[in-house]
Design an enzyme around this catalytic site. Structure first.
Site, PDB file in Angstrom:
ATOM      1  N   HIS A  15     -12.308   1.984   6.769  1.00 59.37           N
ATOM      2  CA  HIS A  15     -12.715   1.561   5.413  1.00 59.37           C
ATOM      3  C   HIS A  15     -11.566   1.755   4.441  1.00 59.37           C
ATOM      4  CE1 HIS A  15     -15.259   1.336   1.752  1.00 59.37           C
ATOM      5  NE2 HIS A  15     -16.098   0.704   2.539  1.00 59.37           N
ATOM      6  N   PHE A  16     -10.693   1.012   4.304  1.00 57.74           N
ATOM      7  CA  PHE A  16     -10.285  -0.105   5.147  1.00 57.74           C
ATOM      8  C   PHE A  16      -8.906   0.235   5.660  1.00 57.74           C
ATOM      9  CE2 PHE A  16     -13.119  -1.757   1.849  1.00 57.74           C
ATOM     10  CZ  PHE A  16     -14.095  -2.370   2.603  1.00 57.74           C
TER      11      PHE A  16
END
Length: 140
Positions: A48-49
């Site tokens: 993420h991410f």
């Protein structure tokens, strides 16, 4: 001020889901303020991410809930109990939280009726609101 070891004496959360590093203020059953130092080594950043690390909003809310749980469970009458989410209302994310940020997590308990309570929660970074929500909890 409460260290991570002292926090673990009050709430049951453990790695990798203990999301607060320190409690800097507490008024039992009324309010608490905690800190979370967000580092690039957080496991959740792997997904993420990978190319743009942002702390997931649900984890910010969970960190706030853990601070609220500390305020409630620090009271001797609640020792050994668990605090469960019962609801999240009016939640807004206003700023991204990224590696290097320090989250200040403030929860004020607004109402308690039996085992159910409601708190106003605000997470800030450098004085800027990152997340705000009304959290409902149940003690068991």
């Amino acid at each position: 001020m409460y260290t991570i070891e002292q926090i673990k004496e009050v709430i049951p959360h453990r790695y990798p889901f203990l999301l607060i590093d320190r409690i800097i203020e507490v008024e039992e059953k009324k309010r608490a303020v905690g800190l979370k130092n967000v580092t690039a080594n957080e496991e959740f950043f792997n997904g993420h991410f990978p190319d743009y690390n942002v702390m997931p909003g649900v984890l910010i809310v969970e960190a706030l809930a853990q601070v609220g749980a500390f305020a409630m469970l620090k009271d001797e009458s609640n020792r050994g109990k668990l605090a469960f989410f019962a609801g999240i209302d009016n939640c807004r994310f206003k700023r991204q939280v990224v590696p290097g940020d320090q989250l200040r997590l403030e929860v004020e308990i607004m109402k308690i009726r039996g085992p159910i309570g409601k708190g106003h929660a605000v997470a800030t970074v450098d004085g800027e609101v990152a997340c705000e929500a009304e959290l409902t909890f149940a003690l068991k």
